[in-house]
Design an enzyme around this catalytic site. Structure first.
Site, PDB file in Angstrom:
ATOM      1  N   ASP A 133       0.771  -1.285  -0.105  1.00  0.00           N
ATOM      2  CA  ASP A 133      -0.095  -0.014  -0.076  1.00  0.00           C
ATOM      3  C   ASP A 133       0.702   1.144   0.120  1.00  0.00           C
ATOM      4  O   ASP A 133       1.705   1.460   0.857  1.00  0.00           O
ATOM      5  CB  ASP A 133      -0.906  -0.017   1.096  1.00  0.00           C
ATOM      6  CG  ASP A 133      -1.807   1.143   1.410  1.00  0.00           C
ATOM      7  OD1 ASP A 133      -1.708   2.210   0.764  1.00  0.00           O
ATOM      8  OD2 ASP A 133      -2.824   0.982   2.120  1.00  0.00           O
ATOM      9  N   ILE A 134       0.810   1.971  -1.189  1.00  0.00           N
ATOM     10  CA  ILE A 134       1.640   3.325  -1.252  1.00  0.00           C
ATOM     11  C   ILE A 134       1.501   4.384  -0.031  1.00  0.00           C
ATOM     12  O   ILE A 134       2.338   5.018   0.425  1.00  0.00           O
ATOM     13  CB  ILE A 134       1.412   4.004  -2.379  1.00  0.00           C
ATOM     14  CG1 ILE A 134       2.440   4.689  -2.904  1.00  0.00           C
ATOM     15  CG2 ILE A 134      -0.141   4.780  -2.364  1.00  0.00           C
ATOM     16  CD1 ILE A 134       2.461   5.300  -4.494  1.00  0.00           C
TER      17      ILE A 134
ATOM     18  N   ASP B 224      -6.205   6.777  -5.245  1.00  0.00           N
ATOM     19  CA  ASP B 224      -6.533   8.121  -5.000  1.00  0.00           C
ATOM     20  C   ASP B 224      -7.471   8.138  -3.619  1.00  0.00           C
ATOM     21  O   ASP B 224      -6.932   9.129  -2.879  1.00  0.00           O
ATOM     22  CB  ASP B 224      -7.531   8.695  -6.046  1.00  0.00           C
ATOM     23  CG  ASP B 224      -7.591  10.231  -6.373  1.00  0.00           C
ATOM     24  OD1 ASP B 224      -7.144  10.901  -5.213  1.00  0.00           O
ATOM     25  OD2 ASP B 224      -8.632  10.573  -7.039  1.00  0.00           O
TER      26      ASP B 224
ATOM     27  N   THR C 155      -3.906   1.779 -14.533  1.00  0.00           N
ATOM     28  CA  THR C 155      -4.072   0.268 -14.595  1.00  0.00           C
ATOM     29  C   THR C 155      -5.384  -0.347 -13.810  1.00  0.00           C
ATOM     30  O   THR C 155      -5.735  -1.394 -13.943  1.00  0.00           O
ATOM     31  CB  THR C 155      -2.962  -0.666 -14.254  1.00  0.00           C
ATOM     32  OG1 THR C 155      -2.896  -0.464 -12.771  1.00  0.00           O
ATOM     33  CG2 THR C 155      -1.834  -0.228 -14.881  1.00  0.00           C
TER      34      THR C 155
ATOM     35  N   ASN D 269      -7.799  12.259 -10.779  1.00  0.00           N
ATOM     36  CA  ASN D 269      -8.451  12.321 -12.037  1.00  0.00           C
ATOM     37  C   ASN D 269      -8.288  14.039 -12.295  1.00  0.00           C
ATOM     38  O   ASN D 269      -7.797  14.700 -11.564  1.00  0.00           O
ATOM     39  CB  ASN D 269      -9.841  11.997 -11.913  1.00  0.00           C
ATOM     40  CG  ASN D 269     -10.521  12.650 -10.483  1.00  0.00           C
ATOM     41  OD1 ASN D 269     -10.629  13.848 -10.285  1.00  0.00           O
ATOM     42  ND2 ASN D 269     -10.873  11.898  -9.558  1.00  0.00           N
TER      43      ASN D 269
HETATM   44  N1  APR Z   1      -1.527   1.541  -2.904  1.00  0.00           N
HETATM   45  C1  APR Z   1      -0.907   1.149  -4.193  1.00  0.00           C
HETATM   46  N2  APR Z   1      -1.666   0.776  -5.346  1.00  0.00           N
HETATM   47  C2  APR Z   1      -2.785   0.783  -5.293  1.00  0.00           C
HETATM   48  C3  APR Z   1      -3.808   1.217  -4.147  1.00  0.00           C
HETATM   49  C4  APR Z   1      -2.680   1.584  -3.075  1.00  0.00           C
HETATM   50  N3  APR Z   1      -3.405   1.863  -1.629  1.00  0.00           N
HETATM   51  N4  APR Z   1      -4.851   1.147  -4.249  1.00  0.00           N
HETATM   52  C5  APR Z   1      -5.077   0.637  -5.393  1.00  0.00           C
HETATM   53  N5  APR Z   1      -3.893   0.539  -6.109  1.00  0.00           N
HETATM   54  C6  APR Z   1      -3.587   0.324  -7.535  1.00  0.00           C
HETATM   55  C7  APR Z   1      -4.550  -0.505  -8.216  1.00  0.00           C
HETATM   56  O1  APR Z   1      -4.334  -1.992  -8.012  1.00  0.00           O
HETATM   57  C8  APR Z   1      -4.116  -0.113  -9.705  1.00  0.00           C
HETATM   58  O2  APR Z   1      -2.951  -1.003 -10.313  1.00  0.00           O
HETATM   59  O3  APR Z   1      -3.360   1.458  -8.272  1.00  0.00           O
HETATM   60  C9  APR Z   1      -3.296   0.969  -9.734  1.00  0.00           C
HETATM   61  C10 APR Z   1      -4.155   2.097 -10.516  1.00  0.00           C
HETATM   62  O4  APR Z   1      -5.566   2.182 -10.284  1.00  0.00           O
HETATM   63  P1  APR Z   1      -6.722   3.305  -9.942  1.00  0.00           P
HETATM   64  O5  APR Z   1      -6.326   3.584  -8.420  1.00  0.00           O
HETATM   65  O6  APR Z   1      -7.855   2.717 -10.205  1.00  0.00           O
HETATM   66  O7  APR Z   1      -6.013   4.513 -10.757  1.00  0.00           O
HETATM   67  P2  APR Z   1      -6.487   4.678 -12.440  1.00  0.00           P
HETATM   68  O8  APR Z   1      -6.625   3.365 -13.069  1.00  0.00           O
HETATM   69  O9  APR Z   1      -5.253   5.532 -12.741  1.00  0.00           O
HETATM   70  O10 APR Z   1      -7.737   5.393 -12.416  1.00  0.00           O
HETATM   71  C11 APR Z   1      -7.928   6.803 -11.894  1.00  0.00           C
HETATM   72  O11 APR Z   1      -9.628   6.181 -10.563  1.00  0.00           O
HETATM   73  O12 APR Z   1     -10.402   6.598  -8.175  1.00  0.00           O
HETATM   74  C12 APR Z   1     -10.143   7.122  -9.493  1.00  0.00           C
HETATM   75  O13 APR Z   1     -10.006   9.353  -8.907  1.00  0.00           O
HETATM   76  C13 APR Z   1      -9.418   8.487  -9.596  1.00  0.00           C
HETATM   77  O14 APR Z   1     -10.854   8.764 -11.325  1.00  0.00           O
HETATM   78  C14 APR Z   1      -9.425   8.326 -11.116  1.00  0.00           C
HETATM   79  C15 APR Z   1      -9.331   7.008 -11.231  1.00  0.00           C
END
Ligand code: APR
Length: 201
Positions: A35-36, A59, A147, A49
């Site tokens: 978890d980042i 996010d 992703t 976004n």
């Molecule tokens: N730590 C690290 N990586 C994470 C975490 C976390 N806590 N939570 C999710 N991820 C990973 C997901 O598994 C995925 O591989 O982050 C990657 C990106 O996924 P999303 O968060 O859905 O981001 P994205 O595909 O860029 O979509 C962006 O999602 O919630 C919204 O506001 C955001 O509208 C925007 C969209």
């Protein structure tokens, strides 16, 4: 190697690469699964976004863990410059996170037909690194931008990611980065990075 965090979680830190200049080790590239929001690092990157409005995925996790100060700063940025374009990057403090800063960047929504839009994924990484550099930051962690909700095929995203970070480092030989982390939340992305990393670093 396993890293224990302050909250008792564990990272599977299975790969580290050291890039050196002569005798001096200058940069560590790490692949982590976890978890980042747990990272103790100068800056973490958020897959935001264009409205900087918060959301799900990484996010949502960043805003939950970082508290309302981050959204307050996002509100100010939005009122000053409007919505972000795909590939743009802006910076806020880290609020309650251990990370000092958060860079918010907007990945492309994957499209099977619009390849030039997909390629803007590289701007997310390049602009984030430029912004971090302009703040004098030395360690940065990237999630797998686009992703999740934005539907980018993970392997294609990983190739563009590693290519753009490697290109940035090669064209900025005097950069001050000491640690660059690619953190995956899921095993699939993590193993893609493990397979690809040696081609780029
Ligand atoms: N730590 C690290 N990586 C994470 C975490 C976390 N806590 N939570 C999710 N991820 C990973 C997901 O598994 C995925 O591989 O982050 C990657 C990106 O996924 P999303 O968060 O859905 O981001 P994205 O595909 O860029 O979509 C962006 O999602 O919630 C919204 O506001 C955001 O509208 C925007 C969209």
């Amino acid at each position: 190697m396993t890293i224990n965090t302050k909250r008792g979680r564990q990272f599977d830190s299975s790969m580290q690469f050291f890039i050196s200049k002569g005798w001096i080790e200058v940069l560590r590239i790490e692949l982590l699964k976890g978890d980042i929001t747990d990272l103790d690092i100068d800056v973490i990157v958020n897959a935001a976004n264009s409205k900087l409005a918060g959301g799900g995925g990484v996010d949502g996790a960043i805003h939950r863990a970082g508290g309302p100060a981050i959204m307050a700063e996002c509100d100010t940025i939005r009122s000053e410059r409007g919505y972000l374009a795909t590939g743009d990057a802006v910076i806020t403090t880290g609020g309650l996170l251990k990370a000092r800063y958060v860079i918010h960047t907007v990945g492309p929504i994957y499209s099977e037909r619009n390849h030039s839009e997909n390629l803007k994924l590289t701007d997310c990484y390049t602009n984030s690194l430029k912004l971090a550099q302009s703040y004098g930051l030395e360690s940065i962690a990237f999630p797998n931008i686009s992703t999740g909700a934005y539907g980018f095929p993970p392997e294609d995203a990983a190739i563009l990611t590693l290519e753009s970070v490697s290109d940035f480092l090669n064209s900025n030989p005097n950069h001050k980065f000491e640690r660059i982390l690619f953190i995956s939340f899921d095993s699939k992305n993590h193993s893609i990075y493990q397979d690809l990393i040696k081609k780029y670093f």
